[in-house]
Write an enzyme that holds these catalytic residues in place. Structure first.
Site, PDB file in Angstrom:
ATOM      1  N   SER A 100    -108.270 -69.818 -54.790  1.00 16.99           N
ATOM      2  CA  SER A 100    -107.944 -69.932 -53.363  1.00 16.99           C
ATOM      3  C   SER A 100    -108.096 -71.392 -52.967  1.00 16.99           C
ATOM      4  O   SER A 100    -109.202 -71.919 -52.924  1.00 16.99           O
ATOM      5  CB  SER A 100    -108.870 -69.055 -52.528  1.00 16.99           C
ATOM      6  OG  SER A 100    -108.636 -67.698 -52.815  1.00 16.99           O
ATOM      7  N   LYS A 175    -103.566 -65.833 -48.118  1.00 19.53           N
ATOM      8  CA  LYS A 175    -104.982 -65.741 -48.486  1.00 19.53           C
ATOM      9  C   LYS A 175    -105.868 -66.342 -47.394  1.00 19.53           C
ATOM     10  O   LYS A 175    -106.926 -65.797 -47.060  1.00 19.53           O
ATOM     11  CB  LYS A 175    -105.220 -66.459 -49.822  1.00 19.53           C
ATOM     12  CG  LYS A 175    -106.673 -66.623 -50.210  1.00 19.53           C
ATOM     13  CD  LYS A 175    -107.389 -65.307 -50.477  1.00 19.53           C
ATOM     14  CE  LYS A 175    -108.837 -65.585 -50.890  1.00 19.53           C
ATOM     15  NZ  LYS A 175    -109.527 -64.428 -51.412  1.00 19.53           N
ATOM     16  N   LYS A 243    -115.533 -72.969 -47.481  1.00 18.91           N
ATOM     17  CA  LYS A 243    -114.359 -73.701 -47.966  1.00 18.91           C
ATOM     18  C   LYS A 243    -113.073 -73.076 -47.416  1.00 18.91           C
ATOM     19  O   LYS A 243    -112.185 -73.768 -46.926  1.00 18.91           O
ATOM     20  CB  LYS A 243    -114.368 -73.680 -49.502  1.00 18.91           C
ATOM     21  CG  LYS A 243    -113.198 -74.363 -50.177  1.00 18.91           C
ATOM     22  CD  LYS A 243    -112.190 -73.457 -50.861  1.00 18.91           C
ATOM     23  CE  LYS A 243    -112.697 -72.287 -51.618  1.00 18.91           C
ATOM     24  NZ  LYS A 243    -111.641 -71.536 -52.334  1.00 18.91           N
TER      25      LYS A 243
END
Length: 299
Positions: A100, A175, A243
């Site tokens: 990701s 995502k 993140k």
């Protein structure tokens, strides 16, 4: 193992990568793996795969190369440079990055790979450690239709819902949206848990009945035990969700989309990390609500 299935190289054997690569082995694929920790490489070999001592060795004969590493800097580190994937994979190989990362990193990777005759898909996943182990991940893909069709049989050994969402970077964008929804959902559950407990309600009973109605969710189903037992052993670490919240807030800003609630939850995730909870599961957002509500936080 000699069969007609494509030879797979797997780079990155962490919480997600290890069980996923093992599912490919179970499905009959010849998998050669490389990761930084030797014990993880040994685990792959024990499961019937082949360990490699470098990226170059892992990818040299591969038809399909799958990468599953934490973030954009790691993808760039394994893809580029003389010892990286692009310099050592053969022309015509298909590189499926399941990490990701930022949509832009995926777009750039596809462009540089094309110069080497290497096809690329970004294919991040949702479903966490449990979904990886059970091979029921949701896989959101960006790239060309023909490459998606070629990768589909491999992806079907890893997940259940596999969808091409658009051109390069689209998988990462979806995502990012996924991580936004999950974080906000966990935060709402955490607030409810503290509210219920402070009200003297039977928490287990309350979460059961809530999960049977419109407030029910995959998040609540998967994380209910974490909340009840204050068990925050990581399936998905706060550090990684931090993140991801950076990715979604940055990407949304670039396209001019407002994320008012997402922005608040991003700050709550950041504060949890600043308090030293970055290594805990993202259900540990409960700890931040406990602190804000003057509840004792168990250490």
């Amino acid at each position: 193992m000699s069969n007609n299935l494509p030879k797979v190289a797997w780079i990155g054997l962490g919480i997600m990568g290890s069980p996923m690569s093992e599912n490919l082995i179970k499905a009959g694929y010849d998998v050669t793996g490389y990761t930084l920790e030797q014990d993880k490489v040994d685990r792959l070999a024990a499961a019937g795969g082949t360990g490699a001592s470098s990226i170059a060795e892992a990818v040299g004969n591969a038809d399909v190369i799958i990468t599953m590493v934490p973030a954009s800097p790691q993808v760039e580190a394994i893809a580029y440079g003389p010892d990286g994937i692009l310099e050592n994979a053969r022309r015509g190989a298909l590189l499926v990055d399941m990490s990701s990362i930022t949509p832009q990193t995926s777009v750039d990777l596809a462009k540089h790979a094309a110069e080497k005759g290497i096809r690329v898909l970004d294919a991040p996943v949702s479903g966490g450690e449990a979904g990886a182990i059970e091979a029921v991940l949701s896989i959101m893909v960006g790239g060309e239709q023909a490459d998606f069709d070629a990768a589909r049989p491999v992806l079907e050994a890893l997940g259940k819902t596999i969808v091409l969402c658009g051109p390069h970077g689209s998988g990462q964008t979806v995502k990012a949206a996924n991580q936004l929804i999950v974080a906000v959902n966990i935060q709402a559950c955490a607030e409810a848990v503290v509210f219920l407990e402070k009200s003297g309600v039977d928490l287990a009973a309350a979460l059961d009945v809530l999960n049977g109605g419109l407030a029910g969710s995959t998040v609540l189903t998967r994380k209910k035990a974490n909340f009840l037992n204050r068990d925050f052993a990581p399936g998905f670490r706060i550090d990684l969700h931090h993140k991801d919240m950076g990715i979604v807030t940055d990407a949304a800003r670039n396209v001019g989309a407002a994320l008012p609630v997402g922005g608040v939850v991003a700050q709550l995730v950041a504060s949890l990390r600043a308090q030293g909870d970055g290594g805990l599961d993202h259900s540990a957002l409960l700890r931040s609500v406990e602190r804000l509500s003057g509840q004792p936080v168990q250490d």
